[in-house]
Scaffold this active site. Structure first.
Site, PDB file in Angstrom:
ATOM      1  N   GLY A 225       0.827  -1.200   0.000  1.00 11.52           N
ATOM      2  CA  GLY A 225       0.000   0.000   0.000  1.00 11.52           C
ATOM      3  C   GLY A 225       0.861   1.250   0.000  1.00 11.52           C
ATOM      4  O   GLY A 225       0.505   2.294   0.543  1.00 11.52           O
ATOM      5  N   ALA A 226       2.023   1.126  -0.642  1.00 11.55           N
ATOM      6  CA  ALA A 226       3.057   2.156  -0.567  1.00 11.55           C
ATOM      7  C   ALA A 226       2.610   3.501  -1.137  1.00 11.55           C
ATOM      8  O   ALA A 226       3.116   4.548  -0.735  1.00 11.55           O
ATOM      9  CB  ALA A 226       4.314   1.677  -1.293  1.00 11.55           C
ATOM     10  N   ALA A 227       1.643   3.464  -2.057  1.00 17.21           N
ATOM     11  CA  ALA A 227       1.181   4.725  -2.670  1.00 17.21           C
ATOM     12  C   ALA A 227       0.055   5.376  -1.884  1.00 17.21           C
ATOM     13  O   ALA A 227      -0.434   6.440  -2.267  1.00 17.21           O
ATOM     14  CB  ALA A 227       0.740   4.465  -4.108  1.00 17.21           C
ATOM     15  N   GLY A 228      -0.355   4.751  -0.803  1.00 15.00           N
ATOM     16  CA  GLY A 228      -1.454   5.300  -0.017  1.00 15.00           C
ATOM     17  C   GLY A 228      -0.994   6.381   0.939  1.00 15.00           C
ATOM     18  O   GLY A 228       0.175   6.767   0.957  1.00 15.00           O
ATOM     19  N   GLN A 229      -1.964   6.881   1.716  1.00 15.43           N
ATOM     20  CA  GLN A 229      -1.657   7.992   2.626  1.00 15.43           C
ATOM     21  C   GLN A 229      -0.663   7.598   3.723  1.00 15.43           C
ATOM     22  O   GLN A 229       0.233   8.367   4.036  1.00 15.43           O
ATOM     23  CB  GLN A 229      -2.812   8.472   3.427  1.00 15.43           C
ATOM     24  CG  GLN A 229      -4.189   8.614   3.083  1.00 15.43           C
ATOM     25  CD  GLN A 229      -4.812   9.233   4.324  1.00 15.43           C
ATOM     26  OE1 GLN A 229      -4.492  10.382   4.657  1.00 15.43           O
ATOM     27  NE2 GLN A 229      -5.609   8.488   5.023  1.00 15.43           N
TER      28      GLN A 229
ATOM     29  N   ASP B 280      -3.372   3.340  19.018  1.00 13.71           N
ATOM     30  CA  ASP B 280      -4.342   3.426  20.113  1.00 13.71           C
ATOM     31  C   ASP B 280      -3.620   3.694  21.440  1.00 13.71           C
ATOM     32  O   ASP B 280      -4.068   4.498  22.264  1.00 13.71           O
ATOM     33  CB  ASP B 280      -5.138   2.121  20.197  1.00 13.71           C
ATOM     34  CG  ASP B 280      -5.694   1.731  18.834  1.00 13.71           C
ATOM     35  OD1 ASP B 280      -6.480   2.507  18.282  1.00 13.71           O
ATOM     36  OD2 ASP B 280      -5.304   0.667  18.317  1.00 13.71           O
TER      37      ASP B 280
ATOM     38  N   ASN C  24     -10.461  -8.899   2.233  1.00 14.41           N
ATOM     39  CA  ASN C  24      -9.110  -8.805   2.787  1.00 14.41           C
ATOM     40  C   ASN C  24      -8.395 -10.151   2.793  1.00 14.41           C
ATOM     41  O   ASN C  24      -7.175 -10.203   2.658  1.00 14.41           O
ATOM     42  CB  ASN C  24      -9.149  -8.152   4.159  1.00 14.41           C
ATOM     43  CG  ASN C  24      -9.219  -6.644   4.021  1.00 14.41           C
ATOM     44  OD1 ASN C  24      -8.264  -6.021   3.568  1.00 14.41           O
ATOM     45  ND2 ASN C  24     -10.369  -6.063   4.331  1.00 14.41           N
TER      46      ASN C  24
ATOM     47  N   HIS D 275      -8.022  -4.078  17.478  1.00 16.64           N
ATOM     48  CA  HIS D 275      -7.912  -2.699  16.991  1.00 16.64           C
ATOM     49  C   HIS D 275      -9.234  -2.347  16.318  1.00 16.64           C
ATOM     50  O   HIS D 275      -9.375  -2.416  15.097  1.00 16.64           O
ATOM     51  CB  HIS D 275      -6.755  -2.540  16.006  1.00 16.64           C
ATOM     52  CG  HIS D 275      -6.817  -1.222  15.298  1.00 16.64           C
ATOM     53  ND1 HIS D 275      -6.576  -0.035  15.936  1.00 16.64           N
ATOM     54  CD2 HIS D 275      -7.155  -0.890  14.023  1.00 16.64           C
ATOM     55  CE1 HIS D 275      -6.753   0.966  15.081  1.00 16.64           C
ATOM     56  NE2 HIS D 275      -7.102   0.468  13.919  1.00 16.64           N
TER      57      HIS D 275
ATOM     58  N   ARG E 109     -19.729  -7.145   7.198  1.00 20.24           N
ATOM     59  CA  ARG E 109     -18.488  -7.582   7.819  1.00 20.24           C
ATOM     60  C   ARG E 109     -17.859  -8.782   7.095  1.00 20.24           C
ATOM     61  O   ARG E 109     -16.659  -8.826   6.859  1.00 20.24           O
ATOM     62  CB  ARG E 109     -18.788  -7.946   9.272  1.00 20.24           C
ATOM     63  CG  ARG E 109     -17.587  -8.250  10.071  1.00 20.24           C
ATOM     64  CD  ARG E 109     -17.989  -8.562  11.516  1.00 20.24           C
ATOM     65  NE  ARG E 109     -16.823  -8.432  12.362  1.00 20.24           N
ATOM     66  CZ  ARG E 109     -16.374  -7.283  12.807  1.00 20.24           C
ATOM     67  NH1 ARG E 109     -16.978  -6.157  12.509  1.00 20.24           N
ATOM     68  NH2 ARG E 109     -15.297  -7.261  13.557  1.00 20.24           N
TER      69      ARG E 109
ATOM     70  N   GLN F 281      -0.398 -12.767   0.378  1.00 22.96           N
ATOM     71  CA  GLN F 281       0.784 -12.114   0.963  1.00 22.96           C
ATOM     72  C   GLN F 281       1.441 -13.036   2.005  1.00 22.96           C
ATOM     73  O   GLN F 281       2.669 -13.101   2.088  1.00 22.96           O
ATOM     74  CB  GLN F 281       0.402 -10.759   1.555  1.00 22.96           C
ATOM     75  CG  GLN F 281       0.049  -9.764   0.427  1.00 22.96           C
ATOM     76  CD  GLN F 281      -0.220  -8.359   0.896  1.00 22.96           C
ATOM     77  OE1 GLN F 281      -0.183  -8.058   2.087  1.00 22.96           O
ATOM     78  NE2 GLN F 281      -0.497  -7.467  -0.048  1.00 22.96           N
TER      79      GLN F 281
END
Ligand code: NAX
Length: 328
Positions: free
Chosen positions: A11-15, A159, A105, A187, A98, A112
């Site tokens: 997800g390297a291009a994400g925020q 958290d 995911n 989390h 859910r 991965q």
């Protein structure tokens, strides 16, 4: 010269990726003496954006950064990985149940996990940030049978840090005066930030506050719902603070936690505190010799018990749901 440590970021291009990569490359993840190589994983549509971030990383001329490779294939991205930061995930979109979220995911974290199993270095350490983080970590772990289970962790450090600041503000003390904060469980909104074992200038956090209504009605919900409050205020979810927490988690895992303190991380349960074995649940932890250890023998009163059990129950249900989907 020291051999660079391979750090894979998904997800390297994400925020979060944008906030995280520069801190890794500057030496904040592993310390000022450890060179790093970055391996970025993105989906094909976001590879170009990742390339843009890589250009900016080049433009920093970081002395510790010894290379950047960008992939849209997990096998390649995790080849030789020492530190795996699993940030990219499928967010919940409108109308998504859910079960759909867990399944989507699973489609990311199963392959991965397999790729980590196939190619990671012997000392690989995995931190899952992408939500639902605890259960995504469980899925990845289940598909990496050759990697010691304890190397799969999920992030509750954000958290934890949120809880430190909320308590410090309430008491009018510096965050450095508070030790032994704990986040228990998932989390998610069911997490339980526990100040009964926290230490503040010779007493406990709970005694220093001396106001159970505040703990129950203000502190716990403020910490648990902070993510939503950030979205409301910023128009985007926590990114720099999440990246900061990921840095804290890995730094402590590798370098150890300070004497006289502990932190919070979601790690595979050994059955401590009534948390079913194998669930990846947040505990009070210390890091010694490069391994997380659950702080033993804390007394858990009825107030805490009820809240720990509720969050752990949610984790058990998530595990059951992904089992039914054939993801474990
Ligand atoms: P963004 O949507 O900005 O970025 C996610 C990136 O992941 C995107 O660039 C996307 O292309 C990529 N991606 C999606 N699937 C992928 C795959 N299969 N392989 C590689 N990359 C993939 O999200 P961002 O704000 O960066 O947040 C990332 C994740 O962190 C989310 O799941 C978010 O919910 C989670 N968070 C977790 C926190 C925690 O404390 N554990 C706090 C912050 C954050 O909410």
């Amino acid at each position: 010269a020291q051999v660079p440590v391979n750090v894979t970021v998904t997800g390297a291009a994400g925020q979060i990726g944008y906030a995280l990569l520069f801190r890794i490359a500057s030496g904040q993840l592993l310390g000022p003496d450890t060179p790093v190589k970055l391996r970025l994983l993105e989906i094909p549509q976001a590879v170009k954006a990742a390339e843009g971030t890589a250009m900016e990383l080049d433009d920093c001329a970081f002395p510790l950064l010894k290379g950047i490779d960008i992939f849209d294939d997990a096998r390649q991205a995790f080849d030789g990985v020492n530190i795996a930061l699993l940030v990219g995930a499928r967010p919940r979109t409108k109308g998504m149940e859910r079960g759909d979220l867990l399944e989507a995911n699973g489609g990311i974290f199963k392959p991965q996990g397999e790729a980590i199993n196939a190619g990671a270095a012997d000392d690989v350490r995995v931190l899952v940030v992408g939500n639902p983080a605890n259960t995504n970590a469980l899925i990845a772990q289940a598909h990496a049978p050759d990697v010691p289970a304890e190397r799969f962790t999920a992030m509750t450090r954000l958290d934890h840090n949120r809880a430190l600041t909320q308590l410090a503000k309430k008491l009018g003390v510096d965050v450095t005066e508070i030790k032994k904060m704990t986040i228990w469980g998932n989390h998610s909104a069911t997490q339980y930030p526990d100040i009964f074992h926290a230490e503040v200038n010779g007493t406990t956090g709970a005694k220093a506050v001396n106001d159970e209504a505040w703990v129950r009605d203000e502190f716990i919900p403020t910490v648990a719902k902070r993510g939503a409050a950030i979205i409301e205020a910023r128009g985007a979810s926590s990114a720099a603070s999440a990246a900061n927490a990921a840095i804290d988690h890995v730094y402590d895992w590798v370098n150890g936690t300070p004497e006289g303190d502990w932190t919070s991380a979601a790690i595979p349960s050994d059955g401590s505190y009534g948390v079913p074995e194998g669930l990846i649940s947040s505990f009070p932890v210390v890091s010694r010799g490069g391994r997380w250890e659950i702080v033993p023998d804390l007394e858990i009163d009825a107030f805490s018990r009820e809240r720990i059990d509720a969050s752990v129950q949610e984790l058990s249900e998530e595990r059951e749901a992904v089992r039914k989907l054939g993801l474990l």
